[in-house]
Motif scaffolding. Structure first.
Motif, PDB file in Angstrom:
ATOM      1  N   VAL A 274       0.842  -1.201   0.000  1.00  0.00           N
ATOM      2  CA  VAL A 274       0.000   0.000   0.000  1.00  0.00           C
ATOM      3  C   VAL A 274       0.875   1.248   0.000  1.00  0.00           C
ATOM      4  O   VAL A 274       0.599   2.227  -0.706  1.00  0.00           O
ATOM      5  N   VAL A 275       1.938   1.208   0.788  1.00  0.00           N
ATOM      6  CA  VAL A 275       2.869   2.336   0.851  1.00  0.00           C
ATOM      7  C   VAL A 275       3.506   2.582  -0.512  1.00  0.00           C
ATOM      8  O   VAL A 275       3.627   3.728  -0.962  1.00  0.00           O
ATOM      9  N   LEU A 276       3.897   1.516  -1.181  1.00  0.00           N
ATOM     10  CA  LEU A 276       4.535   1.651  -2.489  1.00  0.00           C
ATOM     11  C   LEU A 276       3.578   2.247  -3.519  1.00  0.00           C
ATOM     12  O   LEU A 276       3.977   3.083  -4.337  1.00  0.00           O
ATOM     13  N   VAL A 277       2.322   1.824  -3.469  1.00  0.00           N
ATOM     14  CA  VAL A 277       1.325   2.387  -4.387  1.00  0.00           C
ATOM     15  C   VAL A 277       1.137   3.876  -4.100  1.00  0.00           C
ATOM     16  O   VAL A 277       1.088   4.705  -5.018  1.00  0.00           O
ATOM     17  N   GLY A 278       1.052   4.224  -2.823  1.00  0.00           N
ATOM     18  CA  GLY A 278       0.911   5.624  -2.451  1.00  0.00           C
ATOM     19  C   GLY A 278       2.100   6.457  -2.890  1.00  0.00           C
ATOM     20  O   GLY A 278       1.945   7.585  -3.368  1.00  0.00           O
ATOM     21  N   LEU A 279       3.294   5.896  -2.746  1.00  0.00           N
ATOM     22  CA  LEU A 279       4.505   6.599  -3.163  1.00  0.00           C
ATOM     23  C   LEU A 279       4.520   6.814  -4.672  1.00  0.00           C
ATOM     24  O   LEU A 279       4.912   7.885  -5.154  1.00  0.00           O
ATOM     25  N   ALA A 280       4.066   5.809  -5.410  1.00  0.00           N
ATOM     26  CA  ALA A 280       4.019   5.926  -6.869  1.00  0.00           C
ATOM     27  C   ALA A 280       3.042   7.025  -7.293  1.00  0.00           C
ATOM     28  O   ALA A 280       3.344   7.833  -8.182  1.00  0.00           O
ATOM     29  N   PHE A 281       1.875   7.073  -6.654  1.00  0.00           N
ATOM     30  CA  PHE A 281       0.894   8.115  -6.972  1.00  0.00           C
ATOM     31  C   PHE A 281       1.431   9.503  -6.633  1.00  0.00           C
ATOM     32  O   PHE A 281       1.248  10.459  -7.389  1.00  0.00           O
ATOM     33  N   PHE A 282       2.095   9.622  -5.474  1.00  0.00           N
ATOM     34  CA  PHE A 282       2.640  10.920  -5.080  1.00  0.00           C
ATOM     35  C   PHE A 282       3.714  11.372  -6.059  1.00  0.00           C
ATOM     36  O   PHE A 282       3.779  12.548  -6.430  1.00  0.00           O
ATOM     37  N   THR A 283       4.573  10.441  -6.470  1.00  0.00           N
ATOM     38  CA  THR A 283       5.631  10.776  -7.420  1.00  0.00           C
ATOM     39  C   THR A 283       5.041  11.282  -8.727  1.00  0.00           C
ATOM     40  O   THR A 283       5.483  12.301  -9.276  1.00  0.00           O
ATOM     41  N   PHE A 284       4.032  10.560  -9.215  1.00  0.00           N
ATOM     42  CA  PHE A 284       3.373  10.968 -10.458  1.00  0.00           C
ATOM     43  C   PHE A 284       2.749  12.346 -10.301  1.00  0.00           C
ATOM     44  O   PHE A 284       2.924  13.222 -11.151  1.00  0.00           O
ATOM     45  N   TRP A 285       2.012  12.565  -9.202  1.00  0.00           N
ATOM     46  CA  TRP A 285       1.345  13.852  -8.982  1.00  0.00           C
ATOM     47  C   TRP A 285       2.352  14.989  -8.856  1.00  0.00           C
ATOM     48  O   TRP A 285       2.167  16.065  -9.433  1.00  0.00           O
ATOM     49  N   PHE A 286       3.430  14.742  -8.111  1.00  0.00           N
ATOM     50  CA  PHE A 286       4.405  15.801  -7.855  1.00  0.00           C
ATOM     51  C   PHE A 286       5.054  16.276  -9.149  1.00  0.00           C
ATOM     52  O   PHE A 286       5.118  17.483  -9.422  1.00  0.00           O
ATOM     53  N   PHE A 287       5.538  15.354  -9.961  1.00  0.00           N
ATOM     54  CA  PHE A 287       6.235  15.753 -11.178  1.00  0.00           C
ATOM     55  C   PHE A 287       5.267  16.305 -12.227  1.00  0.00           C
ATOM     56  O   PHE A 287       5.633  17.181 -13.010  1.00  0.00           O
ATOM     57  N   ARG A 288       4.031  15.820 -12.213  1.00  0.00           N
ATOM     58  CA  ARG A 288       3.039  16.385 -13.123  1.00  0.00           C
ATOM     59  C   ARG A 288       2.717  17.819 -12.728  1.00  0.00           C
ATOM     60  O   ARG A 288       2.640  18.708 -13.588  1.00  0.00           O
ATOM     61  N   ARG A 289       2.540  18.038 -11.424  1.00  0.00           N
ATOM     62  CA  ARG A 289       2.250  19.386 -10.938  1.00  0.00           C
ATOM     63  C   ARG A 289       3.424  20.318 -11.188  1.00  0.00           C
ATOM     64  O   ARG A 289       3.246  21.484 -11.566  1.00  0.00           O
ATOM     65  N   ARG A 290       4.634  19.817 -11.009  1.00  0.00           N
ATOM     66  CA  ARG A 290       5.830  20.622 -11.245  1.00  0.00           C
ATOM     67  C   ARG A 290       5.919  21.028 -12.714  1.00  0.00           C
ATOM     68  O   ARG A 290       6.273  22.168 -13.038  1.00  0.00           O
ATOM     69  N   SER A 291       5.587  20.096 -13.601  1.00  0.00           N
ATOM     70  CA  SER A 291       5.608  20.393 -15.028  1.00  0.00           C
ATOM     71  C   SER A 291       4.550  21.430 -15.384  1.00  0.00           C
ATOM     72  O   SER A 291       4.795  22.341 -16.190  1.00  0.00           O
ATOM     73  N   GLU A 292       3.375  21.322 -14.764  1.00  0.00           N
ATOM     74  CA  GLU A 292       2.308  22.286 -15.029  1.00  0.00           C
ATOM     75  C   GLU A 292       2.700  23.684 -14.571  1.00  0.00           C
ATOM     76  O   GLU A 292       2.441  24.673 -15.264  1.00  0.00           O
ATOM     77  N   ARG A 293       3.323  23.774 -13.403  1.00  0.00           N
ATOM     78  CA  ARG A 293       3.748  25.080 -12.888  1.00  0.00           C
ATOM     79  C   ARG A 293       4.813  25.696 -13.786  1.00  0.00           C
ATOM     80  O   ARG A 293       4.828  26.912 -13.993  1.00  0.00           O
ATOM     81  N   ARG A 294       5.689  24.867 -14.342  1.00  0.00           N
ATOM     82  CA  ARG A 294       6.715  25.377 -15.243  1.00  0.00           C
ATOM     83  C   ARG A 294       6.082  25.939 -16.510  1.00  0.00           C
ATOM     84  O   ARG A 294       6.469  27.010 -16.995  1.00  0.00           O
ATOM     85  N   ARG A 295       5.094  25.219 -17.033  1.00  0.00           N
ATOM     86  CA  ARG A 295       4.407  25.709 -18.235  1.00  0.00           C
ATOM     87  C   ARG A 295       3.649  27.002 -17.950  1.00  0.00           C
ATOM     88  O   ARG A 295       3.595  27.904 -18.793  1.00  0.00           O
TER      89      ARG A 295
END
Length: 205
Positions: A172-193
């Motif tokens: 469960v922790v690994l799944v949560g970490l994967a989702f957070f990683t995806f969200w974080f880098f997606r959000r970072r990319s959006e802020r850059r754009r």
């Protein structure tokens, strides 16, 4: 299989805080029957080792909650946390716990595999933490540092205990970490754009 999850959880915890999983291994191995450290790892339960790790943990917990200092600490910990992750995975995956009765069978022919795996896992979590912290500090004027650090420490404690007592929950922790990683880098990319679009429109960001 459970020993892999135990090692994985401990290594991931080390990526957040190098000393918490090692200290928990030492304390539980010394004072409880929840884990039986093998001969090569009994030094984790030594009184002096526990005391030194507790002192280092105290320093780490203070440094990680101060803006700017936390960044310097993360740079230093780039070596420390992966090393701790390798040790934690190696010790955890080779120990008898309440759910693992024959830990030696999984890695018996490749003793170096758990250590290297732990190093890589802890490094990955550490890099994610190090990338997220400046963003948190910048968006909260530094006030988010102690909150984020406290949450990371608490997560490290919980995941370390779960990895030893009920390792299946590490999934469960690994799944949560994967989702957070995806969200974080997606959000970072959006802020850059968004910043690039604002600059193109003539605004200063």
């Amino acid at each position: 299989m459970f020993e892999v999850l135990t090692g994985t959880g401990l290594a991931a915890s080390a990526g957040l805080n190098a000393y918490i999983p090692l200290l928990i291994l030492g304390l539980l191995g010394r004072y409880t029957d929840l884990i039986d450290l093998p001969s090569g790892w009994t030094w984790l339960g030594n009184g002096w080792v526990i005391a030194i790790m507790a002192l280092l943990l105290a320093v780490e917990m203070v440094a990680d909650k101060v803006p700017v200092v936390d960044h310097i600490n993360d740079v230093v910990q780039t070596v420390v946390r992966p090393t701790a992750g390798g040790l934690a995975f190696g010790a955890g995956s080779s120990s008898e716990t309440v759910t693992v009765s024959d830990p030696g069978s999984f890695f018996s022919s490749h003793q170096w595999v758990p250590v290297v795996t732990g190093v890589l896992l802890a490094l990955g979590v550490h890099l994610l933490k190090s990338a997220a912290r400046p963003v948190i500090n910048a968006t909260t004027a530094g006030f988010g540092a102690p909150v984020a650090s406290t949450a990371e420490d608490a997560t490290s404690v919980v995941v370390s205990l779960v990895a030893i007592i009920l390792p299946v929950l590490v999934l469960v922790v690994l799944v949560g970490l994967a989702f957070f990683t995806f969200w974080f880098f997606r959000r970072r990319s959006e802020r850059r754009r968004e910043r690039e679009a604002a600059r193109a429109a003539g605004f200063r960001v």
